[in-house]
Design an enzyme around this catalytic site. Structure first.
Site, PDB file in Angstrom:
ATOM      1  N   GLU A 283     -69.203  51.411 -55.552  1.00  0.00           N
ATOM      2  CA  GLU A 283     -68.655  52.296 -56.604  1.00  0.00           C
ATOM      3  C   GLU A 283     -69.054  51.776 -57.981  1.00  0.00           C
ATOM      4  OE1 GLU A 283     -67.501  55.211 -56.119  1.00  0.00           O
ATOM      5  OE2 GLU A 283     -67.371  55.007 -53.957  1.00  0.00           O
ATOM      6  N   TRP A 314     -72.843  82.396 -63.638  1.00  0.00           N
ATOM      7  CA  TRP A 314     -71.509  81.840 -63.920  1.00  0.00           C
ATOM      8  C   TRP A 314     -70.602  82.922 -64.488  1.00  0.00           C
ATOM      9  CZ3 TRP A 314     -71.128  77.274 -61.728  1.00  0.00           C
ATOM     10  CH2 TRP A 314     -72.187  76.372 -61.738  1.00  0.00           C
ATOM     11  N   ASN A 349     -59.901  59.766 -58.558  1.00  0.00           N
ATOM     12  CA  ASN A 349     -61.258  60.233 -58.235  1.00  0.00           C
ATOM     13  C   ASN A 349     -61.252  61.406 -57.259  1.00  0.00           C
ATOM     14  OD1 ASN A 349     -64.221  60.044 -58.149  1.00  0.00           O
ATOM     15  ND2 ASN A 349     -63.861  59.380 -56.045  1.00  0.00           N
ATOM     16  N   TRP A 367     -70.151  74.349 -64.786  1.00  0.00           N
ATOM     17  CA  TRP A 367     -69.659  72.964 -64.745  1.00  0.00           C
ATOM     18  C   TRP A 367     -69.619  72.325 -66.125  1.00  0.00           C
ATOM     19  CZ3 TRP A 367     -72.949  69.211 -66.602  1.00  0.00           C
ATOM     20  CH2 TRP A 367     -74.313  69.516 -66.649  1.00  0.00           C
ATOM     21  N   TRP A 390     -70.136  65.584 -62.394  1.00  0.00           N
ATOM     22  CA  TRP A 390     -70.001  67.053 -62.474  1.00  0.00           C
ATOM     23  C   TRP A 390     -71.190  67.723 -61.791  1.00  0.00           C
ATOM     24  CZ3 TRP A 390     -66.351  70.545 -63.162  1.00  0.00           C
ATOM     25  CH2 TRP A 390     -65.138  70.113 -63.707  1.00  0.00           C
TER      26      TRP A 390
HETATM   27  P1  FAD Z   1     -62.373  52.532 -58.757  1.00  0.00           P
HETATM   28  O1  FAD Z   1     -62.312  53.310 -57.506  1.00  0.00           O
HETATM   29  O2  FAD Z   1     -61.511  51.328 -58.852  1.00  0.00           O
HETATM   30  O3  FAD Z   1     -63.902  52.139 -58.995  1.00  0.00           O
HETATM   31  C1  FAD Z   1     -64.291  51.012 -59.798  1.00  0.00           C
HETATM   32  C2  FAD Z   1     -65.235  51.433 -60.887  1.00  0.00           C
HETATM   33  O4  FAD Z   1     -66.430  51.950 -60.327  1.00  0.00           O
HETATM   34  C3  FAD Z   1     -64.701  52.532 -61.782  1.00  0.00           C
HETATM   35  O5  FAD Z   1     -63.856  52.016 -62.788  1.00  0.00           O
HETATM   36  C4  FAD Z   1     -65.978  53.147 -62.330  1.00  0.00           C
HETATM   37  O6  FAD Z   1     -66.488  52.400 -63.415  1.00  0.00           O
HETATM   38  C5  FAD Z   1     -66.934  53.002 -61.149  1.00  0.00           C
HETATM   39  N1  FAD Z   1     -66.943  54.251 -60.362  1.00  0.00           N
HETATM   40  C6  FAD Z   1     -66.151  54.575 -59.324  1.00  0.00           C
HETATM   41  N2  FAD Z   1     -66.501  55.781 -58.822  1.00  0.00           N
HETATM   42  C7  FAD Z   1     -67.525  56.220 -59.587  1.00  0.00           C
HETATM   43  C8  FAD Z   1     -68.314  57.400 -59.585  1.00  0.00           C
HETATM   44  N3  FAD Z   1     -68.149  58.382 -58.689  1.00  0.00           N
HETATM   45  N4  FAD Z   1     -69.282  57.531 -60.529  1.00  0.00           N
HETATM   46  C9  FAD Z   1     -69.506  56.564 -61.442  1.00  0.00           C
HETATM   47  N5  FAD Z   1     -68.789  55.418 -61.483  1.00  0.00           N
HETATM   48  C10 FAD Z   1     -67.812  55.256 -60.574  1.00  0.00           C
HETATM   49  N6  FAD Z   1     -65.909  57.935 -64.201  1.00  0.00           N
HETATM   50  C11 FAD Z   1     -65.947  57.444 -65.456  1.00  0.00           C
HETATM   51  O7  FAD Z   1     -65.896  56.225 -65.638  1.00  0.00           O
HETATM   52  N7  FAD Z   1     -66.044  58.283 -66.528  1.00  0.00           N
HETATM   53  C12 FAD Z   1     -66.101  59.636 -66.390  1.00  0.00           C
HETATM   54  O8  FAD Z   1     -66.213  60.352 -67.390  1.00  0.00           O
HETATM   55  C13 FAD Z   1     -66.026  60.176 -65.083  1.00  0.00           C
HETATM   56  N8  FAD Z   1     -66.031  61.526 -64.872  1.00  0.00           N
HETATM   57  C14 FAD Z   1     -65.966  62.016 -63.600  1.00  0.00           C
HETATM   58  C15 FAD Z   1     -66.011  63.396 -63.399  1.00  0.00           C
HETATM   59  C16 FAD Z   1     -65.933  63.935 -62.111  1.00  0.00           C
HETATM   60  C17 FAD Z   1     -66.014  65.432 -61.908  1.00  0.00           C
HETATM   61  C18 FAD Z   1     -65.801  63.072 -61.011  1.00  0.00           C
HETATM   62  C19 FAD Z   1     -65.719  63.624 -59.621  1.00  0.00           C
HETATM   63  C20 FAD Z   1     -65.774  61.695 -61.194  1.00  0.00           C
HETATM   64  C21 FAD Z   1     -65.868  61.145 -62.476  1.00  0.00           C
HETATM   65  N9  FAD Z   1     -65.852  59.752 -62.696  1.00  0.00           N
HETATM   66  C22 FAD Z   1     -65.936  59.266 -63.977  1.00  0.00           C
HETATM   67  C23 FAD Z   1     -65.939  58.820 -61.563  1.00  0.00           C
HETATM   68  C24 FAD Z   1     -64.617  58.312 -60.992  1.00  0.00           C
HETATM   69  O9  FAD Z   1     -63.743  59.367 -60.759  1.00  0.00           O
HETATM   70  C25 FAD Z   1     -63.923  57.283 -61.895  1.00  0.00           C
HETATM   71  O10 FAD Z   1     -64.833  56.281 -62.289  1.00  0.00           O
HETATM   72  C26 FAD Z   1     -62.765  56.612 -61.171  1.00  0.00           C
HETATM   73  O11 FAD Z   1     -61.840  57.564 -60.715  1.00  0.00           O
HETATM   74  C27 FAD Z   1     -62.081  55.639 -62.101  1.00  0.00           C
HETATM   75  O12 FAD Z   1     -60.959  55.070 -61.508  1.00  0.00           O
HETATM   76  P2  FAD Z   1     -60.948  53.551 -61.067  1.00  0.00           P
HETATM   77  O13 FAD Z   1     -61.363  52.687 -62.202  1.00  0.00           O
HETATM   78  O14 FAD Z   1     -59.621  53.276 -60.471  1.00  0.00           O
HETATM   79  O15 FAD Z   1     -62.081  53.530 -59.963  1.00  0.00           O
END
Ligand code: FAD
Length: 484
Positions: A283, A314, A349, A367, A390
């Site tokens: 992740e 759209w 997430n 989107w 997205w």
């Molecule tokens: P954890 O599950 O603890 O993951 C650890 C770290 O890994 C996160 O803090 C993040 O830096 C990174 N990470 C995890 N999943 C993803 C992922 N799918 N893509 C990229 N990095 C990831 N994340 C953002 O940081 N900024 C955003 O603007 C953002 N927009 C999103 C929009 C959509 C539509 C979706 C589906 C996901 C998005 N995410 C975004 C990814 C993800 O949802 C978040 O990073 C995550 O929920 C953050 O919570 P956490 O720190 O507890 O994640």
């Protein structure tokens, strides 16, 4: 041998003192440095959304205190960095500017222009890598072209070995104060009023958000350590349980660089069960991969990476978009996610995937409308991760879930919020419904609704779209793009 002039250290998305290669290099070469942060109002880079601004304000306040604890001060200015940096260098008598690389096209262009201007004036801009696990250009296919798919990129990433260990914080962190230097400085170098520039006024929607977050480097380190010692061990399942708070919640800190990704990586590297740890590290890999994708595709936030979708029809429904934004769609799990976002500035997430799919597929709304709303309301809003995800959900990215994969909100609730705890927490008007009625209250028997005090269409909205009709409409629109 240290230079006699101080170094200027320009902090951007790296608001920390630990594991900061640019800070270490500046101190090694100059013995002392001056810190600056610039609220860029030049219009050359996308300005942060409201929630991000609020989190930035709190982070800058905490960061300034840590700089002060080391005898320095962090000057916060507002304006055009291309104009302010040369003025500051001159005023401070600094010959070198240190900072970390930025990877967005507009930011890179801005940095290149500043580097050229400084060079012409006889000074130098020193850029180091410090915000990602690996610099984007270092992970390439055998032929030197960029990867398009995460799994292949991740394999290439891992083949380069474990990301390097965080650099040690300098024992004597000699940060200098601006007080004497700026005593007779003109208006242009006047410290910014960060409250005015970053905080909401009327209404103060951020007051509630503050209850959910701590700020600063020490807080981020504690969160990472606690996560590595606990939830990491069952992250594989815990991360999908929407009601449990079992993901690391480090995203806002990673976004502003309050903690570095390699610090997080190395906190986790020898902790937890192997399989869960691997998932977590991947992740973190997604974060790097998102920046990698943005680096190679500068138009990622505003253009479909698969141009076949440019002809997708759209819908332009302000009413449906507003219902989605406010968490009033009548689909409980969607509304729960959107209300969590509004109140806390963050969304789980799994919920992000569900609400994004609902907007782009069931409502067939572009989107980019969703990306914009997230940009404004997420405290972790990130130009790379937001756009990549997205486009992944909408099916328009290169690395994407196929368009015809449409998340079914009811099945998602069943799997990831089976008792409805997440919905109860964020949609309290449904909290008295039994577990088997909460995902789809419109289908519940009248006596069940009455007992729970729910009146569909009055105390809670009727679904703005039937899930099967929305699905069919999305599929029909998608089929048309294939024919075009
Ligand atoms: P954890 O599950 O603890 O993951 C650890 C770290 O890994 C996160 O803090 C993040 O830096 C990174 N990470 C995890 N999943 C993803 C992922 N799918 N893509 C990229 N990095 C990831 N994340 C953002 O940081 N900024 C955003 O603007 C953002 N927009 C999103 C929009 C959509 C539509 C979706 C589906 C996901 C998005 N995410 C975004 C990814 C993800 O949802 C978040 O990073 C995550 O929920 C953050 O919570 P956490 O720190 O507890 O994640």
């Amino acid at each position: 041998m240290a230079h006699s002039s101080p170094a200027l250290l320009w902090f951007r998305d790296d608001l920390r003192l630990a594991d900061h290669p640019a800070l270490n290099a500046a101190l090694d070469a100059h013995g002392e440095c001056l810190c600056v942060y610039i609220l860029d109002s030049s219009g050359s880079t996308r300005s942060p959304g409201g929630a991000s601004k609020w989190f930035l304000h709190e982070t800058l306040t905490a960061f300034s205190k840590s700089v002060e604890a080391h005898g320095g001060s962090c000057l916060i200015l507002e304006g055009d960095p291309a104009k302010l940096i040369p003025q500051l260098m001159k005023k401070a008598g600094a010959e070198k500017l240190y900072c970390h690389h930025r990877y967005q096209k507009a930011a890179r262009d801005q940095d290149d222009a500043i580097a050229t201007a400084l060079e012409k004036a006889g000074s130098e801009m020193v850029r180091l890598h410090g915000t990602l696990l690996r610099a984007p250009e270092t992970v390439t296919t055998k032929t030197g072209t960029p990867y398009k798919i995460f799994t292949a990129w991740w394999k290439g990433f891992k083949a380069l070995g474990t990301p390097s260990k965080p650099v040690a914080t300098p024992g004597k962190c000699a940060l200098k104060s601006w007080d004497a230097i700026l005593k007779d400085a003109g208006k242009a170098l006047k410290p910014a009023d960060t409250g005015k520039a970053l905080l909401p006024t009327q209404p103060d929607w951020a007051s509630k958000m503050a209850e959910y977050w701590e700020f600063g480097e020490d807080a981020a380190q504690e969160i990472a350590k606690d996560f590595a010692a606990g939830p990491l061990d069952h992250y594989g399942t815990g991360r999908n349980d929407m009601a449990a708070e079992e993901s690391s919640r480090l995203s806002p800190y990673l976004r502003l660089g309050v903690i570095s990704p390699r610090q997080v990586w190395h906190y986790c590297a020898d902790k937890g069960a192997k399989e869960d740890r691997e998932i977590y590290l991947s992740e973190l890999g997604w974060r790097d991969f998102s920046w990698y994708t943005l680096f190679h595709n500068p138009h990622l936030p505003d253009r479909n990476l698969k141009s076949q979708f440019d002809s997708l029809g759209w819908r332009h429904s302000k009413k449906d978009l507003a219902a989605w934004q406010r968490g009033q769609t009548g689909i409980p799990v969607v509304d729960a996610g959107m209300r969590q976002l509004w109140e806390t500035g963050w969304m789980h997430n799994r919920a992000r995937m569900i609400v994004a799919s609902f907007l782009a597929k069931h409502l067939l709304i572009d989107w980019r409308e969703g990306e914009n709303w997230f940009w404004d309301t997420l405290i972790d809003a990130d130009p790379a991760s937001n756009a990549v995800n997205w486009q992944w959900v909408a099916g328009t990215g290169i690395e994407a879930s196929p368009f015809f994969r449409i998340f079914n909100p009811l099945r998602q609730t069943d799997k990831f919020d089976p008792k409805g705890d997440y919905i109860r927490r964020w949609v309290p008007e449904l909290s008295r419904l039994p577990d088997d009625a909460i995902a789809a209250p419109w289908d519940a028997a009248p006596e069940v609704l009455e007992k729970a005090g729910v009146k569909i269409g009055k105390t809670y909205p009727r679904p703005i779209v039937s899930l099967s009709d929305g699905r069919d409409r999305a599929m029909a629109a998608y089929r048309k793009t294939r024919g075009s």
